[in-house]
Design an enzyme around this catalytic site. Sequence first.
Site: not given
Length: 219
Positions: A144, A153
């Site tokens: 979150h 990446h």
Amino acid sequence: MKKTGEVKKIIIIGAGGNSKVIIDIIQSRVQQGEKLEIVGFLDDDTAKVSMKGYPNLGLVKRMEQYNTHSDIFFINGIGNNNIRRRICQTYSDARYYTAIHTSALIGSDVSIGDGSVIMPGAVINTDSIIGKHVLINTGAIIEHDNRIEDYVHVASGAATAGDVQIGEASMLGTGAKVIQGLTIGKNTMIGAGAVVISDIPDGCTAVGVPAKVKEKKIT
């Protein structure tokens, strides 16, 4: 004007392993009823004539030609962050498709930028922001309130706890972990299996458990 329900025709940039997974992602979306069609791929390696049955349509610079077609969308599957960034910035006016595998779990109020790729089994939890042209690889976990900037990446099996920020064009290696509330700078590489327990600056490589800066790039 684009007609409602018109098929989006997809051209994939690059013919490496990520692009093969992107094909599977698109096929998973088609199976769920999304109107998509893979036209082929662009790659400067002319020896790569086909990929999983789809043709090499030419060099990457042909993006300019294909971009004149209103039903063509691109996905950049090149794993190297700097190359992916250079291509996407060169063709910044192109239409980019955001590819999310149907098995990925996307929480509430998550924002995902144009051209990003979310691979099978990835989890992105509530109130996280994912930038443009980000690769979230297979089984990666973004907890979150993360802020993942453009061209990042996150490799397979990597995980970030809550409130983590990762700067532009950085990479989190396979199986790497980042504890809550930390910041990883721009253009930084976190090695495979590393455990990050403190902030990591821009332009460096950090490896180990706990992760320590091994190499600082000249920026």
